[in-house]
Design a protein around this motif. Structure first.
Motif, PDB file in Angstrom:
ATOM      1  N   ARG A  70       0.830  -1.210   0.000  1.00 35.90           N
ATOM      2  CA  ARG A  70       0.000   0.000   0.000  1.00 35.90           C
ATOM      3  C   ARG A  70       0.863   1.257   0.000  1.00 35.90           C
ATOM      4  O   ARG A  70       0.589   2.208  -0.718  1.00 35.90           O
ATOM      5  CB  ARG A  70      -0.934   0.016   1.214  1.00 35.90           C
ATOM      6  N   VAL A  71       1.914   1.259   0.805  1.00 38.67           N
ATOM      7  CA  VAL A  71       2.801   2.423   0.864  1.00 38.67           C
ATOM      8  C   VAL A  71       3.491   2.625  -0.485  1.00 38.67           C
ATOM      9  O   VAL A  71       3.574   3.745  -0.991  1.00 38.67           O
ATOM     10  CB  VAL A  71       3.842   2.255   1.989  1.00 38.67           C
ATOM     11  N   ALA A  72       3.956   1.538  -1.089  1.00 41.44           N
ATOM     12  CA  ALA A  72       4.641   1.641  -2.380  1.00 41.44           C
ATOM     13  C   ALA A  72       3.711   2.130  -3.485  1.00 41.44           C
ATOM     14  O   ALA A  72       4.157   2.734  -4.463  1.00 41.44           O
ATOM     15  CB  ALA A  72       5.243   0.290  -2.768  1.00 41.44           C
ATOM     16  N   ALA A  73       2.416   1.891  -3.336  1.00 45.77           N
ATOM     17  CA  ALA A  73       1.446   2.297  -4.362  1.00 45.77           C
ATOM     18  C   ALA A  73       1.087   3.782  -4.296  1.00 45.77           C
ATOM     19  O   ALA A  73       0.458   4.305  -5.217  1.00 45.77           O
ATOM     20  CB  ALA A  73       0.182   1.460  -4.247  1.00 45.77           C
ATOM     21  N   VAL A  74       1.500   4.467  -3.220  1.00 49.07           N
ATOM     22  CA  VAL A  74       1.200   5.901  -3.102  1.00 49.07           C
ATOM     23  C   VAL A  74       1.996   6.659  -4.163  1.00 49.07           C
ATOM     24  O   VAL A  74       3.213   6.539  -4.246  1.00 49.07           O
ATOM     25  CB  VAL A  74       1.560   6.431  -1.693  1.00 49.07           C
ATOM     26  N   GLU A  75       1.290   7.419  -4.976  1.00 51.41           N
ATOM     27  CA  GLU A  75       1.948   8.205  -6.020  1.00 51.41           C
ATOM     28  C   GLU A  75       2.398   9.538  -5.438  1.00 51.41           C
ATOM     29  O   GLU A  75       1.604  10.274  -4.855  1.00 51.41           O
ATOM     30  CB  GLU A  75       0.992   8.428  -7.196  1.00 51.41           C
ATOM     31  N   LEU A  76       3.687   9.841  -5.595  1.00 52.09           N
ATOM     32  CA  LEU A  76       4.247  11.066  -5.054  1.00 52.09           C
ATOM     33  C   LEU A  76       4.118  12.202  -6.059  1.00 52.09           C
ATOM     34  O   LEU A  76       4.438  12.041  -7.238  1.00 52.09           O
ATOM     35  CB  LEU A  76       5.717  10.858  -4.685  1.00 52.09           C
ATOM     36  N   GLY A  77       3.655  13.334  -5.565  1.00 50.80           N
ATOM     37  CA  GLY A  77       3.532  14.523  -6.404  1.00 50.80           C
ATOM     38  C   GLY A  77       4.504  15.594  -5.961  1.00 50.80           C
ATOM     39  O   GLY A  77       5.493  15.317  -5.281  1.00 50.80           O
ATOM     40  N   ALA A  78       4.213  16.838  -6.294  1.00 49.77           N
ATOM     41  CA  ALA A  78       5.125  17.937  -5.993  1.00 49.77           C
ATOM     42  C   ALA A  78       4.975  18.450  -4.560  1.00 49.77           C
ATOM     43  O   ALA A  78       5.885  19.080  -4.026  1.00 49.77           O
ATOM     44  CB  ALA A  78       4.887  19.094  -6.969  1.00 49.77           C
ATOM     45  N   GLU A  79       3.847  18.189  -3.917  1.00 49.62           N
ATOM     46  CA  GLU A  79       3.562  18.728  -2.588  1.00 49.62           C
ATOM     47  C   GLU A  79       4.009  17.748  -1.506  1.00 49.62           C
ATOM     48  O   GLU A  79       3.409  16.691  -1.318  1.00 49.62           O
ATOM     49  CB  GLU A  79       2.067  19.018  -2.476  1.00 49.62           C
ATOM     50  N   VAL A  80       5.087  18.097  -0.799  1.00 47.36           N
ATOM     51  CA  VAL A  80       5.690  17.168   0.151  1.00 47.36           C
ATOM     52  C   VAL A  80       4.747  16.822   1.299  1.00 47.36           C
ATOM     53  O   VAL A  80       4.654  15.661   1.705  1.00 47.36           O
ATOM     54  CB  VAL A  80       7.037  17.712   0.693  1.00 47.36           C
ATOM     55  N   ARG A  81       4.050  17.809   1.843  1.00 42.16           N
ATOM     56  CA  ARG A  81       3.169  17.516   2.968  1.00 42.16           C
ATOM     57  C   ARG A  81       2.076  16.551   2.545  1.00 42.16           C
ATOM     58  O   ARG A  81       1.714  15.624   3.276  1.00 42.16           O
ATOM     59  CB  ARG A  81       2.547  18.793   3.527  1.00 42.16           C
ATOM     60  N   GLN A  82       1.557  16.728   1.353  1.00 36.43           N
ATOM     61  CA  GLN A  82       0.525  15.829   0.830  1.00 36.43           C
ATOM     62  C   GLN A  82       1.085  14.416   0.635  1.00 36.43           C
ATOM     63  O   GLN A  82       0.427  13.422   0.957  1.00 36.43           O
ATOM     64  CB  GLN A  82       0.007  16.386  -0.493  1.00 36.43           C
ATOM     65  N   HIS A 128      12.317  -0.019   4.963  1.00 38.13           N
ATOM     66  CA  HIS A 128      11.643   0.157   3.671  1.00 38.13           C
ATOM     67  C   HIS A 128      10.721   1.377   3.716  1.00 38.13           C
ATOM     68  O   HIS A 128      10.735   2.214   2.804  1.00 38.13           O
ATOM     69  CB  HIS A 128      10.836  -1.100   3.336  1.00 38.13           C
ATOM     70  N   ILE A 129       9.934   1.503   4.751  1.00 34.95           N
ATOM     71  CA  ILE A 129       8.994   2.623   4.851  1.00 34.95           C
ATOM     72  C   ILE A 129       9.744   3.928   5.092  1.00 34.95           C
ATOM     73  O   ILE A 129       9.383   4.971   4.543  1.00 34.95           O
ATOM     74  CB  ILE A 129       7.945   2.352   5.950  1.00 34.95           C
ATOM     75  N   THR A 130      10.817   3.878   5.868  1.00 35.30           N
ATOM     76  CA  THR A 130      11.636   5.081   6.075  1.00 35.30           C
ATOM     77  C   THR A 130      12.195   5.575   4.754  1.00 35.30           C
ATOM     78  O   THR A 130      12.226   6.783   4.481  1.00 35.30           O
ATOM     79  CB  THR A 130      12.777   4.790   7.068  1.00 35.30           C
ATOM     80  N   THR A 131      12.613   4.655   3.892  1.00 34.12           N
ATOM     81  CA  THR A 131      13.127   5.034   2.572  1.00 34.12           C
ATOM     82  C   THR A 131      12.047   5.712   1.744  1.00 34.12           C
ATOM     83  O   THR A 131      12.308   6.711   1.055  1.00 34.12           O
ATOM     84  CB  THR A 131      13.666   3.788   1.837  1.00 34.12           C
ATOM     85  N   GLN A 132      10.818   5.190   1.816  1.00 32.64           N
ATOM     86  CA  GLN A 132       9.710   5.812   1.081  1.00 32.64           C
ATOM     87  C   GLN A 132       9.481   7.248   1.562  1.00 32.64           C
ATOM     88  O   GLN A 132       9.266   8.158   0.763  1.00 32.64           O
ATOM     89  CB  GLN A 132       8.424   5.011   1.279  1.00 32.64           C
ATOM     90  N   LEU A 133       9.518   7.450   2.868  1.00 31.71           N
ATOM     91  CA  LEU A 133       9.330   8.784   3.420  1.00 31.71           C
ATOM     92  C   LEU A 133      10.484   9.713   3.038  1.00 31.71           C
ATOM     93  O   LEU A 133      10.277  10.880   2.692  1.00 31.71           O
ATOM     94  CB  LEU A 133       9.198   8.714   4.944  1.00 31.71           C
ATOM     95  N   ALA A 134      11.707   9.190   3.102  1.00 27.98           N
ATOM     96  CA  ALA A 134      12.872   9.996   2.712  1.00 27.98           C
ATOM     97  C   ALA A 134      12.780  10.397   1.243  1.00 27.98           C
ATOM     98  O   ALA A 134      13.145  11.519   0.869  1.00 27.98           O
ATOM     99  CB  ALA A 134      14.162   9.216   2.983  1.00 27.98           C
ATOM    100  N   ASP A 135      12.270   9.501   0.404  1.00 23.10           N
ATOM    101  CA  ASP A 135      12.091   9.823  -1.019  1.00 23.10           C
ATOM    102  C   ASP A 135      11.095  10.964  -1.198  1.00 23.10           C
ATOM    103  O   ASP A 135      11.248  11.812  -2.080  1.00 23.10           O
ATOM    104  CB  ASP A 135      11.618   8.587  -1.795  1.00 23.10           C
ATOM    105  N   ALA A 136      10.054  10.983  -0.348  1.00 18.43           N
ATOM    106  CA  ALA A 136       9.071  12.065  -0.425  1.00 18.43           C
ATOM    107  C   ALA A 136       9.717  13.395  -0.045  1.00 18.43           C
ATOM    108  O   ALA A 136       9.478  14.424  -0.687  1.00 18.43           O
ATOM    109  CB  ALA A 136       7.886  11.763   0.499  1.00 18.43           C
TER     110      ALA A 136
END
Length: 197
Positions: A70-82, A128-136
């Motif tokens: 589910r976390v990996a499926a989140v699409e990252l956009g330009a708005e970091v808080r979002q 793994h989840i920390t990496t996803q957050l760091a990528d955001a």
């Protein structure tokens, strides 16, 4: 065809184990109880899992993998808080599925303190989840032209994950159904402090 009907027999047993853990705790998972709750024979359970330890590890891995997907499926956009809000909301007990997963995760987190095998799975999940957050965070830095170090990004991600874990533990240990609006509001307040407009 529903997801449940497409699941393999082993996956259906693991889902049953997760439900038992979320309701009655890790100690309630026995071959007999899993067989009863799943409506199968004891032999059918033993065909897939040789021991209680095998059953517990399978249940933990199932919750971890489901959450990570589910976390990996989140699409990252330009708005970091979002972006961060979307990722972290996948970890909070905001609906029945995530509440069940949170209860299972909290039960296993306590057991991981004395089980190296469980602790290893948990470390991998958190990383793994920390990496996803760091990528955001990194994506936001690209848009603003700043260049924080990977270590700084990782530290911010760890702090946000610790906050989310704390909110989750608080929510599932209160003895009643978690309040999604309260959890979402607390998360938004903190993100507003970390990332003011």
């Amino acid at each position: 065809m529903s997801e449940t009907s497409r699941a393999t027999p082993a996956t259906r047993l693991v889902e049953t184990m997760c439900s038992i853990i979320a309701t009655d705790g890790l100690d309630a998972v026995t071959v007999r109880e899993v067989a009863r709750a799943a409506g199968v024979s004891i032999g059918a359970v033993q065909h897939h899992f040789r021991s209680k330890e095998d059953m517990l590890m399978a249940a933990f891995r199932h919750v971890v993998e489901t959450t990570e997907m589910r976390v990996a499926a989140v699409e990252l956009g330009a708005e970091v808080r979002q972006n961060l809000s979307a990722i972290l909301r996948e970890l909070l007990p905001l609906d029945a599925t995530r509440t069940r997963e949170a209860k299972v995760y909290v039960a296993f987190a306590a057991r991981a303190a004395t089980s190296e095998e469980l602790a290893e799975v948990q470390r991998g999940t958190l990383e793994h989840i920390t990496t996803q957050l760091a990528d955001a965070f990194a994506l936001a830095a690209e848009h603003t032209g700043t260049r924080p170090s990977r270590a700084d990004l990782h530290r911010e991600a760890q702090l946000l994950l610790a906050l989310t874990d704390g909110l989750t533990l608080d929510a599932v240990s209160r003895g009643r159904r978690p309040d999604p609006s309260r959890l979402g509001a607390l998360l938004d307040v903190y993100l507003g402090r970390v990332l003011p407009d």
